[in-house]
Design an enzyme around this catalytic site. Structure first.
Site, PDB file in Angstrom:
ATOM      1  N   GLY A 379       2.273  -1.881   9.288  1.00 40.40           N
ATOM      2  CA  GLY A 379       0.880  -1.934   8.810  1.00 40.40           C
ATOM      3  C   GLY A 379       0.777  -2.738   7.585  1.00 40.40           C
ATOM      4  O   GLY A 379       1.669  -3.211   7.042  1.00 40.40           O
ATOM      5  N   GLY A 381      -0.909  -2.772   4.017  1.00 35.97           N
ATOM      6  CA  GLY A 381      -1.642  -1.939   2.755  1.00 35.97           C
ATOM      7  C   GLY A 381      -2.164  -2.860   1.799  1.00 35.97           C
ATOM      8  O   GLY A 381      -2.072  -3.972   2.146  1.00 35.97           O
ATOM      9  N   VAL A 386       3.927  -3.409   5.351  1.00 38.26           N
ATOM     10  CA  VAL A 386       4.854  -2.417   5.633  1.00 38.26           C
ATOM     11  C   VAL A 386       5.468  -2.516   6.781  1.00 38.26           C
ATOM     12  O   VAL A 386       4.902  -2.684   8.028  1.00 38.26           O
ATOM     13  CB  VAL A 386       4.227  -0.816   5.666  1.00 38.26           C
ATOM     14  CG1 VAL A 386       5.392   0.204   5.627  1.00 38.26           C
ATOM     15  CG2 VAL A 386       3.403  -0.880   4.395  1.00 38.26           C
ATOM     16  N   ASP A 497      -6.613   5.952  -4.829  1.00 35.99           N
ATOM     17  CA  ASP A 497      -6.919   5.363  -3.470  1.00 35.99           C
ATOM     18  C   ASP A 497      -6.784   6.227  -2.232  1.00 35.99           C
ATOM     19  O   ASP A 497      -5.910   5.956  -1.571  1.00 35.99           O
ATOM     20  CB  ASP A 497      -6.152   3.972  -3.349  1.00 35.99           C
ATOM     21  CG  ASP A 497      -6.768   3.171  -2.483  1.00 35.99           C
ATOM     22  OD1 ASP A 497      -7.801   3.548  -1.889  1.00 35.99           O
ATOM     23  OD2 ASP A 497      -6.124   2.274  -2.014  1.00 35.99           O
TER      24      ASP A 497
END
Ligand SMILES: *[C@@H]1O[C@H](CO)[C@@H](O)[C@H](O)[C@H]1NC(C)=O
Ligand SMILES: *[C@@H]1O[C@H](CO)[C@@H](O)[C@H](O)[C@H]1NC(C)=O
Ligand SMILES: *[C@@H]1O[C@H](CO)[C@@H](O)[C@H](O)[C@H]1NC(C)=O
Ligand SMILES: *[C@@H]1O[C@H](CO)[C@@H](O)[C@H](O)[C@H]1NC(C)=O
Ligand SMILES: *[C@@H]1O[C@H](CO)[C@@H](O)[C@H](O)[C@H]1NC(C)=O
Ligand SMILES: *[C@@H]1O[C@H](CO)[C@@H](O)[C@H](O)[C@H]1NC(C)=O
Ligand SMILES: *[C@@H]1O[C@H](CO)[C@@H](O)[C@H](O)[C@H]1NC(C)=O
Ligand SMILES: *[C@@H]1O[C@H](CO)[C@@H](O)[C@H](O)[C@H]1NC(C)=O
Ligand SMILES: *[C@@H]1O[C@H](CO)[C@@H](O)[C@H](O)[C@H]1NC(C)=O
Ligand SMILES: *[C@@H]1O[C@H](CO)[C@@H](O)[C@H](O)[C@H]1NC(C)=O
Ligand SMILES: *[C@@H]1O[C@H](CO)[C@@H](O)[C@H](O)[C@H]1NC(C)=O
Length: 654
Positions: A379, A381, A386, A497
């Protein structure tokens, strides 16, 4: 001896349970080891039963009073006499042991109805009764094996290491008056092997040693080729694994095991010692086999030379790696002087080891992720990409490769690394290694097989897997992780976050909060900060943070509230709080609350299968967390309290 054990036709029930590799928390819900012996049964209303019903409460009451030594007693007259034994195990605190024995009392009767002999073992305690005087006697007739499901990549070398370590642990435990010992040894450059052994305290040092020897012998039966294993007998148990499974307060003895050979060529060596034997046997058969023998000998010598060569090569590489690592450390130490962080003395966790974040070589990581190939990408980020990787020892990892232009300087990076490595909680994703080389900055985390919460929650099909039980567990886990960040760790950390994609899920769907890239630390009484740069994700941001850049633990509470409502509704709060005509999830939720139609908010999947009072209670808590005025929002500790208790009355959200 091990062959005896293996080939023995079991006269008794053998249990074989698959262990999920979780560090063992001595809590409710733990599956006990139960040993019911066939023998004869007692009948309802018999003298034996009467005696047993006197014995069990006595064991439960007196067992914990003996400071982790054992308590034994007996009731009645032969032949209806019943003998009993109770012990708090693993140095369990009295309170935990009391609860544990109380549980055992109930469970032993349920699991072994009408048995004249039975035993039950939890992590914290052991309870046993019988119709004969069994005290100080070795009992290894029934065994239970549990193993870590992960395979080991170099089983032969690993097996030797395990045996050597466990030998040491067993001897130490047998000599120790408390009959318990732990040990740790280097496994690979990056991983250690941890061992644990204990006997019941009524055993003599010799008997204890014999018991543990039997257990070591049973490793092959139970856990061959696996990263970790447990063998339980009534009289003793052992455990080993490649992660520290015991409480952080335990300081294992470091056992040095000379490692004669590197991993790669171990199999060669292991098959060779008996080669010469074979040769001499064949020698009697005739001339042809003599030349075979010579051929074999030559091959053998060749293999030895090859082995030496590989060994030397490996050692040189190791030395280079060590030097490289030293350079990393120097670099880190020379970077900036953020003494606030460095000097903060963290008391949680075990001292030393844990906070020494290991560095790992960039090439190792590049290799483990197939050169950061797109197939391995997990993914993207906020700070970089990642990737999934696999280390040579078979461990799966998640590599966060920070993009060079992320604006995160070396110092910030160092702060993040130090911070994360100090924060350890079962609901926070664990940082394993870090790597800084040239322009590259990498963080290596434990790998989470179930990806992140958004992956399930916002997918029409996958969402169905999130039953109420799972969602309940996820909500509670996130709350506890956040509470730890806010209050329980000495550093006060605001996540800033929190969102569904930052909640990762392990194989059991336990939530782990990730991405502390934004977290800043605060000293005591400095709970509120102000920042020029607003970083976060619209939709989850508290109004005061989005508009004025003011953040506090309460802005995390807001994000938690949003997340909670998303989990309950299965809908994404895509709109920003700032958006005009905001028919966001939040506005929608408020509307429904005011109209008294909360049920419409709930994910239809939950409606029929969940306790609605609990679900609505969670919605209520969610609304309390997203109140506009930060001071009205509860703290995470109240949130955890409210989530956990039905009896706390909730205030009305405004
Ligand atoms: C013990 O019980 C198991 C099943 O409950 C049975 O298979 C086994 O034969 C029994 N052993 C003896 C010695 O009675
Ligand atoms: C004792 O009871 C258990 C379960 O109630 C049964 O499985 C077992 O066969 C019984 N043993 C004898 C010897 O009757
Ligand atoms: C003994 O009593 C328990 C309930 O107290 C019952 O569940 C069990 O079946 C009874 N056992 C026999 C052998 O009658
Ligand atoms: C229990 O044992 C611990 C250490 O083994 C000792 O420090 C403590 O004083 C003991 N407590 C009692 C009540 O004997
Ligand atoms: C408890 O065990 C000890 C040691 O084996 C033994 O000497 C003692 O007699 C036992 N106590 C009872 C009540 O049987
Ligand atoms: C033991 O369990 C019973 C219920 O099974 C409970 O009522 C009692 O309070 C428990 N005692 C302790 C000390 O936990
Ligand atoms: C472990 O190895 C066995 C065969 O040796 C294989 O069947 C199994 O899938 C492997 N498990 C894992 C988790 O790799
Ligand atoms: C083992 O126990 C025996 C008898 O209690 C004692 O004589 C002996 O010294 C002990 N051995 C060790 C190594 O502690
Ligand atoms: C266990 O290992 C430690 C460290 O290598 C050593 O000091 C100790 O003597 C060993 N114990 C036994 C019983 O072998
Ligand atoms: C174990 O590893 C650590 C760090 O990797 C190293 O400092 C230590 O010397 C090693 N110990 C042995 C006995 O190899
Ligand atoms: C080597 O041979 C001997 C005798 O034939 C045997 O006892 C031993 O187990 C063998 N060792 C290995 C590692 O195969």
């Amino acid at each position: 001896m091990k062959h005896n054990l293996l080939s023995q036709k079991p006269k008794y029930l053998l249990f074989f349970i698959c262990l999920i590799p979780l560090s063992r928390n001595p809590t409710r819900g733990e599956t006990p080891q139960v040993y019911c012996t066939n023998g004869t049964n007692y009948t309802n209303g018999s003298k034996f039963e009467t005696n047993l019903n006197l014995l069990l409460p006595s064991l439960t009451t007196n067992g914990p009073l003996n400071n982790n030594t054992f308590y034994n007693t007996s009731y009645g007259k032969e032949p209806d006499r019943v003998y009993g034994f109770a012990q708090c195990m693993s140095g369990a605190p009295i309170g935990d042991c009391r609860v544990c024995l109380n549980n055992s009392w109930v469970q032993i009767l349920q699991n072994c109805p009408n048995r004249k002999q039975a035993a039950i073992r939890y992590y914290n305690c052991l309870l046993r009764y019988s119709d004969w005087r069994f005290f100080s006697q070795l009992e290894v007739n029934q065994r239970v094996g549990l193993y870590n499901t992960q395979n080991i990549s170099d089983p032969v070398r690993f097996d030797t290491l395990v045996r050597t370590l466990m030998e040491n642990v067993s001897t130490t435990a047998a000599m120790n008056p408390s009959r318990i010992a732990t040990g740790v040894t280097n496994y690979t450059q990056f991983a250690s092997l941890y061992g644990f052994g204990q006997c019941t305290r009524d055993l003599s040092n010799r008997t204890c040693y014999r018991c543990l020897e039997e257990a070591i012998g049973a490793i092959k039966w139970c856990c061959d080729g696996k990263q970790g294993g447990n063998v339980y007998f009534v009289s003793c148990n052992i455990r080993y694994d490649i992660y520290p499974f015991y409480p952080a307060s335990v300081n294992p003895i470091r056992v040095s095991i000379p490692s004669p050979l590197p991993d790669a060529d171990t199999p060669l060596w292991n098959s060779s010692p008996n080669k010469s034997d074979d040769v001499s046997k064949q020698g009697k058969k005739g001339k042809t086999s003599q030349s075979v023998a010579i051929g074999l000998t030559v091959t053998f010598v060749g293999l030895v030379l090859l082995g030496c060569f590989i060994f030397l090569l490996h050692r040189r590489r190791k030395l280079q790696e060590a030097r490289k690592q030293q350079r990393h450390h120097d670099l880190l130490n020379n970077l900036g002087t953020d003494t606030d962080l460095l000097n903060t003395n963290i008391s949680e966790g075990s001292p030393g080891e844990i906070h020494k974040l290991p560095f790992i070589d960039f090439d190792t990581i590049r290799h483990s992720t197939s050169n950061f190939s797109s197939e391995n990408k997990l993914g993207q980020g906020g700070f970089g990409t990642v990737y999934k990787g696999m280390l040579v020892d078979g461990r799966e990892i998640a590599v966060k490769r920070l993009s060079i232009d992320s604006g995160q300087g070396l110092k910030e990076f160092k702060n993040e690394v130090i911070l994360i490595s100090k924060l350890q909680h079962k609901n926070l994703v664990r940082l394993l290694f870090c790597c800084m080389e040239k322009e590259e900055k990498l963080l290596i985390y434990e790998y989470m097989p179930n990806k992140s919460l958004d992956f399930f929650l916002f997918d029409q099909i996958k969402r169905a897997q999130l039953t109420w039980r799972i969602r309940h567990n996820i909500v509670n886990g996130i709350a506890r992780g956040l509470l730890y960040l806010h209050e329980d760790s000495r550093l006060k950390v605001i996540h800033r976050d929190l969102k569904a994609s930052n909640v990762l899920l392990d194989y059991e769907m336990n939530p782990k909060i990730s991405d502390f890239g934004l977290a800043r630390t605060f000293r005591e009484n400095q709970g509120v900060g102000n920042t020029k740069k607003v970083i976060g994700t619209y939709g989850y941001m508290a109004p005061e943070y989005a508009m004025h850049g003011r953040f506090s633990v309460k802005s995390d509470v807001f994000s938690f509230g949003v997340l909670l409502l998303e989990i309950l509704s299965g809908k994404k709060n895509s709109r920003s709080y700032l958006a005009e005509n905001a028919q966001s999830l939040l506005a929608h939720a408020w509307q429904l609350w005011c109209d008294g139609k909360m049920m419409e908010l709930i994910d239809p999947i939950l409606i029929d299968s969940s306790p609605m009072d609990e679900v609505l209670r969670f919605v209520h808590i969610g609304l309390l967390c997203i109140q506009e005025d930060a001071t009205d929002r509860p703290t995470m500790s109240s949130v955890v309290l409210m989530l956990g208790s039905k009896s706390v009355t909730l205030p009305h959200p405004t």
